[in-house]
Design a protein around this motif. Structure first.
Motif, mmCIF file in Angstrom:
data_model
loop_
_atom_site.group_PDB
_atom_site.id
_atom_site.type_symbol
_atom_site.label_atom_id
_atom_site.label_comp_id
_atom_site.label_asym_id
_atom_site.label_seq_id
_atom_site.Cartn_x
_atom_site.Cartn_y
_atom_site.Cartn_z
ATOM 1 N N VAL A 13 4.992 6.494 1.246
ATOM 2 C CA VAL A 13 6.081 7.137 0.510
ATOM 3 C C VAL A 13 5.561 8.347 -0.277
ATOM 4 C CG1 VAL A 13 7.669 5.186 0.359
ATOM 5 C CG2 VAL A 13 5.803 5.377 -1.297
ATOM 6 N N ASP A 14 4.304 8.294 -0.723
ATOM 7 C CA ASP A 14 3.726 9.439 -1.421
ATOM 8 C C ASP A 14 3.617 10.640 -0.486
ATOM 9 O OD1 ASP A 14 3.510 8.099 -3.800
ATOM 10 O OD2 ASP A 14 1.387 7.572 -3.539
ATOM 11 N N GLU A 15 3.208 10.384 0.748
ATOM 12 C CA GLU A 15 3.094 11.474 1.728
ATOM 13 C C GLU A 15 4.467 12.054 2.045
ATOM 14 O OE1 GLU A 15 -0.891 10.134 4.221
ATOM 15 O OE2 GLU A 15 1.039 9.181 4.672
ATOM 16 N N LEU A 16 5.458 11.184 2.220
ATOM 17 C CA LEU A 16 6.815 11.669 2.490
ATOM 18 C C LEU A 16 7.351 12.492 1.328
ATOM 19 C CD1 LEU A 16 9.531 11.860 3.922
ATOM 20 C CD2 LEU A 16 10.048 9.525 3.176
ATOM 21 N N SER A 17 7.070 12.078 0.113
ATOM 22 C CA SER A 17 7.605 12.785 -1.050
ATOM 23 C C SER A 17 7.061 14.200 -1.167
ATOM 24 C CB SER A 17 7.304 12.000 -2.326
ATOM 25 O OG SER A 17 5.913 11.976 -2.597
ATOM 26 N N HIS B 107 16.467 23.029 2.214
ATOM 27 C CA HIS B 107 17.549 22.803 1.245
ATOM 28 C C HIS B 107 18.669 23.826 1.486
ATOM 29 C CE1 HIS B 107 19.567 21.878 -2.519
ATOM 30 N NE2 HIS B 107 19.652 23.192 -2.748
ATOM 31 N N PRO B 108 19.916 23.439 1.431
ATOM 32 C CA PRO B 108 20.398 22.078 1.244
ATOM 33 C C PRO B 108 20.603 21.387 2.590
ATOM 34 C CG PRO B 108 22.225 23.601 1.066
ATOM 35 C CD PRO B 108 20.997 24.437 1.355
ATOM 36 N N THR B 109 20.043 20.220 2.769
ATOM 37 C CA THR B 109 20.221 19.440 3.994
ATOM 38 C C THR B 109 20.439 17.979 3.646
ATOM 39 O OG1 THR B 109 17.842 19.054 4.230
ATOM 40 C CG2 THR B 109 18.771 20.959 5.397
ATOM 41 N N LEU B 110 21.062 17.268 4.570
ATOM 42 C CA LEU B 110 21.266 15.832 4.388
ATOM 43 C C LEU B 110 19.940 15.088 4.392
ATOM 44 C CD1 LEU B 110 24.320 15.318 6.765
ATOM 45 C CD2 LEU B 110 24.377 15.302 4.272
ATOM 46 N N SER B 111 18.963 15.599 5.154
ATOM 47 C CA SER B 111 17.689 14.888 5.278
ATOM 48 C C SER B 111 16.895 14.854 3.983
ATOM 49 C CB SER B 111 16.838 15.515 6.387
ATOM 50 O OG SER B 111 16.487 16.843 6.065
ATOM 51 N N GLU B 112 17.274 15.667 3.003
ATOM 52 C CA GLU B 112 16.606 15.605 1.702
ATOM 53 C C GLU B 112 16.754 14.231 1.052
ATOM 54 O OE1 GLU B 112 16.718 19.628 -0.710
ATOM 55 O OE2 GLU B 112 18.647 19.325 0.315
ATOM 56 N N ILE B 113 17.743 13.467 1.508
ATOM 57 C CA ILE B 113 17.981 12.148 0.933
ATOM 58 C C ILE B 113 16.767 11.252 1.083
ATOM 59 C CG2 ILE B 113 19.004 11.147 3.021
ATOM 60 C CD1 ILE B 113 20.428 10.466 -0.415
ATOM 61 N N VAL B 114 16.034 11.363 2.219
ATOM 62 C CA VAL B 114 14.880 10.491 2.424
ATOM 63 C C VAL B 114 13.734 10.886 1.488
ATOM 64 C CG1 VAL B 114 15.520 9.948 4.796
ATOM 65 C CG2 VAL B 114 13.966 11.852 4.358
ATOM 66 N N GLN B 115 13.588 12.185 1.222
ATOM 67 C CA GLN B 115 12.552 12.623 0.299
ATOM 68 C C GLN B 115 12.868 12.188 -1.133
ATOM 69 O OE1 GLN B 115 11.952 16.926 -0.563
ATOM 70 N NE2 GLN B 115 9.835 16.555 0.128
ATOM 71 N N ALA C 75 9.796 8.105 13.094
ATOM 72 C CA ALA C 75 8.545 8.794 13.421
ATOM 73 C C ALA C 75 7.475 8.533 12.370
ATOM 74 C CB ALA C 75 8.799 10.293 13.556
ATOM 75 N N LEU C 76 7.875 8.527 11.099
ATOM 76 C CA LEU C 76 6.915 8.314 10.024
ATOM 77 C C LEU C 76 6.364 6.889 10.029
ATOM 78 C CD1 LEU C 76 8.639 10.231 7.072
ATOM 79 C CD2 LEU C 76 6.827 11.036 8.602
ATOM 80 N N ILE C 77 7.201 5.920 10.344
ATOM 81 C CA ILE C 77 6.722 4.539 10.432
ATOM 82 C C ILE C 77 5.715 4.407 11.568
ATOM 83 C CG2 ILE C 77 7.371 2.139 10.887
ATOM 84 C CD1 ILE C 77 10.020 2.656 9.523
ATOM 85 N N ASN C 78 5.998 5.076 12.687
ATOM 86 C CA ASN C 78 5.065 5.049 13.814
ATOM 87 C C ASN C 78 3.694 5.596 13.422
ATOM 88 O OD1 ASN C 78 5.931 4.350 16.801
ATOM 89 N ND2 ASN C 78 7.780 5.057 15.761
ATOM 90 N N ARG C 79 3.654 6.498 12.464
ATOM 91 C CA ARG C 79 2.394 7.128 12.044
ATOM 92 C C ARG C 79 1.881 6.555 10.718
ATOM 93 N NH1 ARG C 79 2.091 7.665 16.416
ATOM 94 N NH2 ARG C 79 2.169 9.517 17.742
ATOM 95 N N ARG C 80 2.426 5.402 10.315
ATOM 96 C CA ARG C 80 1.987 4.691 9.103
ATOM 97 C C ARG C 80 1.965 5.624 7.889
ATOM 98 N NH1 ARG C 80 0.296 -0.101 8.891
ATOM 99 N NH2 ARG C 80 -1.141 0.329 7.155
ATOM 100 N N THR C 81 3.020 6.375 7.713
ATOM 101 C CA THR C 81 3.143 7.309 6.602
ATOM 102 C C THR C 81 3.485 6.566 5.317
ATOM 103 O OG1 THR C 81 3.946 8.968 8.164
ATOM 104 C CG2 THR C 81 4.309 9.416 5.834
ATOM 105 N N ASP D 41 0.817 -1.217 0.000
ATOM 106 C CA ASP D 41 0.000 0.000 0.000
ATOM 107 C C ASP D 41 0.851 1.268 0.000
ATOM 108 O OD1 ASP D 41 -2.468 -1.424 0.106
ATOM 109 O OD2 ASP D 41 -2.124 -1.780 2.243
ATOM 110 N N GLY D 42 2.163 1.100 -0.077
ATOM 111 C CA GLY D 42 3.048 2.254 -0.069
ATOM 112 C C GLY D 42 3.395 2.763 1.310
ATOM 113 N N VAL D 43 2.953 2.053 2.366
ATOM 114 C CA VAL D 43 3.273 2.456 3.738
ATOM 115 C C VAL D 43 4.728 2.103 4.039
ATOM 116 C CG1 VAL D 43 2.746 2.109 6.185
ATOM 117 C CG2 VAL D 43 0.892 2.163 4.506
ATOM 118 N N ILE D 44 5.462 3.058 4.585
ATOM 119 C CA ILE D 44 6.883 2.834 4.894
ATOM 120 C C ILE D 44 7.012 1.826 6.030
ATOM 121 C CG2 ILE D 44 9.052 3.910 5.601
ATOM 122 C CD1 ILE D 44 7.852 6.596 4.558
#
Length: 450
Positions: free
Chosen positions: A426-430, A436-444, A418-424, A396-399
């Motif tokens: 991949v579409d929501e994360l995207s 920008h620029p940050t290292l955390s952009e890698i997950v997006q 945190a996102l897994i705990n909230r059943r997020t 279902d696309g849930v991480i």
């Protein structure tokens, strides 16, 4: 006889955090510890090793200074100051824990305790204490390979190497788990020639295979030799050094080193507790508990390393919180199946949730995508392009999992936790805006690959 609502044996992260949380909820607590509070994590684990990691980071920066236009830099490395700084930081945090335990509802007994029965204990000095609920939080101890020479001078555990007097010229690390690899990485930066011997076919066996393989390659580029499928058989004295004998694919081999680090895991610390007298069931893996950390004996609990479920400090803390909520009958939303973990090598590795191999073993439908740090502007500007982010999602696309190798991934992984705990999904994360620029952009960027 002294009586309290709760007795806790052990004042590591699980023990002292649980005592504080219980007191905040109006429960009286007696907590026992015969060493300095803070447990393995504070005294001989997480905190002192992170102090070493910071020293290693500074040294690596100096070595690479020419890349940033800083040329002809001369420096000396005072390892005594490294130890002094580590000790100072640890002492300050211990003082902080002791202050937190100075609560009118908490009695801190600086002695060991053993069970008389399921709800009463005896301290070393002979005092008897009773309680309504007992929590065992005695942590773990370093394992030792049962081989000849395992107790020779120069064969150290992760505790003893933290107070070593000088940087060894040659260091042999037995075990390529979290502890072994962190020390291998640190002492490589400090100037040691490091060889790691691991019995398993891969390093970090609990991590996703993509991360393990890439970390091995990255450490190899730094000059760390890692030998997998190495069966260590014996350690012998060799003049003023040590010879580690091991078998490798039918061959007899050896590594000669000044110091040997035994990093083959940890075992539940159940010795001297007198568990049998209370009828508490335990095994070689630790004290057996249910999902509420309750043992086979009613109102007796075991949290942290001693139950063998997850040997991480933050796992112990939240297991303790779950116990107190269970005692109080409070609703609890803690997901103990979602526990992030990290390895503070250079580069760092981090993970949370399911690995790809676990999904395959469970017959679970999943998709996985990857993004590389070499395309991340912040990573490139930092001079740390080595790394990968891998996200796993269900049908279902849930991480359901994330596995990372690269700069500061120990911090970045918390976002995915945190996102897994909230059943997020991949579409929501995207679609979540990242600075920008940050290292955390890698997950997006990784989420956008789905």
């Amino acid at each position: 006889m002294m009586k309290s609502d709760i007795i806790i044996i052990g004042a590591g992260p699980g023990g002292y955090e649980t005592a504080i949380y219980a007191a905040r909820n109006g429960l009286s607590v007696t907590i026992f510890e015969n060493r300095k509070p803070g447990g393995t994590c504070l005294n001989e684990g997480c905190i002192p090793t992170k102090c070493f990691c910071r020293n290693a980071e500074i040294l690596d920066g100096i070595k690479d200074s020419a890349e940033y236009g800083v040329n002809d830099m001369a420096y000396t490395f005072d390892f005594g100051q490294v130890i002094e700084r580590k000790n100072r930081i640890v002492a300050g945090l211990i003082e902080g824990v002791e202050f937190l335990l100075k609560n009118k509802l908490i009695t801190f007994v600086k002695e060991a305790a053993s069970l008389i029965d399921a709800h009463s204990v005896r301290s070393v000095s002979g005092e008897i204490y009773s309680c309504d609920h007992l929590i065992i939080a005695t942590g773990s101890v370093s394992k030792n390979l049962p081989i000849p020479g395992n107790n020779l001078p120069g064969v150290l555990t992760s505790k003893e190497i933290l107070d070593i007097e000088k940087v060894p010229e040659n260091l042999c690390v037995i075990g390529a788990g979290v502890i072994g690899l962190e020390f291998a990485s640190v002492f490589n930066s400090f100037g040691s020639k490091v060889t790691v011997l691991e019995y398993a076919k891969e390093i970090l066996p609990n991590f996703d295979a993509d991360i393990s393989k890439r970390l091995k390659q990255a450490l190899g580029k730094k000059g760390i030799e890692i030998v997998n499928s190495a069966a260590v058989e014996e350690i012998r004295e060799n003049a003023d050094r040590l010879s580690v004998k091991y078998g490798y694919k039918g061959e007899n081999r050896e590594v000669v080193a000044d110091t040997v680090l035994m990093a083959v895991g940890r075992a539940a610390n159940v010795e001297s507790l007198n568990l049998d007298v209370a009828g508490i069931v335990y095994s070689s893996k630790g004290i057996v508990t249910d999902d509420n950390m309750e043992t086979n004996i009613s109102r007796v609990y075991a949290i942290g390393d001693v139950n063998g479920k997850c040997m991480l400090a933050h796992a112990a803390t939240f297991q303790g919180r779950k116990v107190i909520d269970h005692i109080l009958g409070k609703e609890n939303t803690i997901r103990l199946d979602i526990i992030p973990s990290a390895v503070f090598t250079r580069p760092e590795a981090a993970m949370v949730g399911c690995t790809e191999d676990e999904c395959k073993q469970q017959g679970r439908v999943y998709r996985s995508k990857k993004a590389m740090f070499r395309a991340n502007g912040k990573a490139l500007s930092m001079g740390e392009p080595e790394g990968i982010c891998k996200i796993i999602a269900d049908e279902d696309g849930v991480i359901i999992g994330c596995h990372m190798l690269g700069p500061h991934t120990a911090d970045i992984i918390q976002e995915i936790s945190a996102l897994i705990n909230r059943r997020t999904t991949v579409d929501e994360l995207s679609s979540m805006i990242h600075a920008h620029p940050t290292l955390s952009e890698i997950v997006q960027e990784c989420a956008r690959e789905f």
